[in-house]
Design a protein around this motif. Structure first.
Motif, short mmCIF file in Angstrom:
data_model
loop_
_atom_site.label_atom_id
_atom_site.label_comp_id
_atom_site.label_asym_id
_atom_site.label_seq_id
_atom_site.Cartn_x
_atom_site.Cartn_y
_atom_site.Cartn_z
N ILE A 11 0.84 -1.19 0.00
CA ILE A 11 0.00 0.00 0.00
C ILE A 11 0.88 1.25 0.00
O ILE A 11 2.08 1.17 0.31
N SER A 12 0.26 2.36 -0.36
CA SER A 12 0.94 3.66 -0.26
C SER A 12 0.10 4.55 0.64
O SER A 12 -1.08 4.30 0.88
N ARG A 13 0.74 5.60 1.13
CA ARG A 13 0.06 6.52 2.05
C ARG A 13 0.34 7.95 1.61
O ARG A 13 1.48 8.29 1.30
N THR A 14 -0.71 8.74 1.58
CA THR A 14 -0.54 10.17 1.31
C THR A 14 -1.21 10.95 2.43
O THR A 14 -2.18 10.49 3.04
N THR A 15 -0.70 12.14 2.67
CA THR A 15 -1.25 13.02 3.69
C THR A 15 -2.09 14.08 3.01
O THR A 15 -1.67 14.66 2.00
N ASP A 16 -3.27 14.32 3.55
CA ASP A 16 -4.16 15.36 3.03
C ASP A 16 -3.46 16.72 3.16
O ASP A 16 -2.94 17.04 4.22
N THR A 17 -3.48 17.50 2.10
CA THR A 17 -2.79 18.80 2.12
C THR A 17 -3.50 19.81 3.02
O THR A 17 -2.87 20.70 3.56
N ARG A 18 -4.82 19.67 3.19
CA ARG A 18 -5.58 20.60 4.03
C ARG A 18 -5.58 20.19 5.50
O ARG A 18 -5.64 21.04 6.38
N ASP A 19 -5.57 18.86 5.75
CA ASP A 19 -5.60 18.36 7.12
C ASP A 19 -4.51 17.31 7.25
O ASP A 19 -4.70 16.15 6.89
N ARG A 20 -3.36 17.72 7.75
CA ARG A 20 -2.19 16.84 7.79
C ARG A 20 -2.39 15.64 8.70
O ARG A 20 -1.62 14.69 8.65
N ARG A 21 -3.45 15.63 9.53
CA ARG A 21 -3.74 14.47 10.37
C ARG A 21 -4.44 13.38 9.58
O ARG A 21 -4.47 12.23 9.99
N ARG A 22 -5.03 13.74 8.46
CA ARG A 22 -5.81 12.80 7.65
C ARG A 22 -4.91 12.10 6.64
O ARG A 22 -4.26 12.75 5.82
N LEU A 23 -4.90 10.77 6.72
CA LEU A 23 -4.09 9.95 5.82
C LEU A 23 -4.98 9.18 4.87
O LEU A 23 -6.04 8.70 5.25
N THR A 24 -4.54 9.05 3.64
CA THR A 24 -5.25 8.25 2.65
C THR A 24 -4.36 7.09 2.26
O THR A 24 -3.18 7.27 1.95
N LEU A 25 -4.92 5.89 2.30
CA LEU A 25 -4.19 4.69 1.93
C LEU A 25 -4.70 4.18 0.60
O LEU A 25 -5.89 4.26 0.31
N ALA A 26 -3.79 3.66 -0.21
CA ALA A 26 -4.14 3.13 -1.53
C ALA A 26 -3.35 1.85 -1.78
O ALA A 26 -2.24 1.67 -1.25
N ILE A 27 -3.90 0.98 -2.59
CA ILE A 27 -3.21 -0.25 -2.96
C ILE A 27 -2.18 0.08 -4.04
O ILE A 27 -2.40 0.93 -4.90
N THR A 28 -1.04 -0.59 -3.96
CA THR A 28 0.00 -0.42 -4.98
C THR A 28 -0.13 -1.53 -6.03
O THR A 28 -0.92 -2.46 -5.86
N ALA A 29 0.69 -1.43 -7.06
CA ALA A 29 0.69 -2.49 -8.09
C ALA A 29 1.08 -3.83 -7.46
O ALA A 29 0.52 -4.87 -7.81
N LYS A 30 2.01 -3.82 -6.50
CA LYS A 30 2.41 -5.06 -5.83
C LYS A 30 1.25 -5.64 -5.03
O LYS A 30 1.02 -6.86 -5.04
N GLY A 31 0.50 -4.79 -4.35
CA GLY A 31 -0.67 -5.25 -3.60
C GLY A 31 -1.75 -5.79 -4.53
O GLY A 31 -2.37 -6.81 -4.26
N GLN A 32 -1.95 -5.10 -5.65
CA GLN A 32 -2.94 -5.55 -6.62
C GLN A 32 -2.53 -6.90 -7.22
O GLN A 32 -3.37 -7.74 -7.48
N GLN A 33 -1.24 -7.10 -7.42
CA GLN A 33 -0.74 -8.37 -7.93
C GLN A 33 -1.03 -9.51 -6.95
O GLN A 33 -1.40 -10.61 -7.36
N LEU A 34 -0.90 -9.23 -5.66
CA LEU A 34 -1.21 -10.24 -4.65
C LEU A 34 -2.70 -10.62 -4.71
O LEU A 34 -3.04 -11.81 -4.63
N ILE A 35 -3.55 -9.63 -4.88
CA ILE A 35 -4.99 -9.90 -5.05
C ILE A 35 -5.19 -10.77 -6.29
O ILE A 35 -5.89 -11.79 -6.25
N HIS A 36 -4.56 -10.37 -7.38
CA HIS A 36 -4.69 -11.11 -8.64
C HIS A 36 -4.20 -12.56 -8.49
O HIS A 36 -4.86 -13.50 -8.94
#
Length: 152
Positions: free
Chosen positions: A90-115
């Motif tokens: 997974i990857s993690r990004t921080t919201d630019t307006r609220d630095r306490r808020r994190l967004t998580l996303a699946i990476t290509a490696k994670g998607q490959q594991l699902i596949h």
């Protein structure tokens, strides 16, 4: 001696074979056993699998929403996500307006594991559907969803 039906301490408990919490736990273990076997061939846990499944299905999620959708407590998700970040699932990004808020996303490696595990996961689910029959299987899912949505 008369039982006071209004006093909860005097009401008889159902036998454990008919106790909703216990039956749900037993059913969960029955359902999860083949998934645990599938995941034993990977380097992720069932909780991490849930995170990947939700991110794969729904796209990037903020931590609170992801915790809710994966049935994880937020502190547990935080710990789990650190491991998944290190493994590159997974990857993690921080919201630019609220630095306490994190967004998580699946990476290509994670998607490959699902596949890589999609076929086996689908076979496991299909085996439960076949064993119960499609109508009972769908009814079970509907009833469990209804139970989850009760306001008790």
């Amino acid at each position: 001696m008369n039982r006071d039906e209004t006093n909860p301490s005097t009401l008889a408990l159902p036998p454990t074979a008919r106790s909703l919490p216990i039956v749900l736990l037993r059913a969960r273990e029955k359902v999860m056993a083949p998934f645990r076997e599938m995941l034993s061939k990977t380097d992720i846990t069932e909780q991490q699998w849930r995170v990947l499944r939700v991110l794969s299905e729904l796209g990037p999620q903020d931590s609170s929403r992801l915790a809710h959708r994966t049935c994880l407590l937020l502190p547990s998700l935080t710990r789990i996500s650190h491991s998944m970040l290190e493994k590159g699932y997974i990857s993690r990004t921080t919201d630019t307006r609220d630095r306490r808020r994190l967004t998580l996303a699946i990476t290509a490696k994670g998607q490959q594991l699902i596949h890589d595990n999609h076929e086996r996961s689908a076979q496991i689910s299909a085996s439960f559907k076949q064993a119960l029959g499609e109508e009972k299987y769908e009814t079970l899912l509907d009833l469990l969803t209804e139970l989850e949505e009760l306001d008790i």
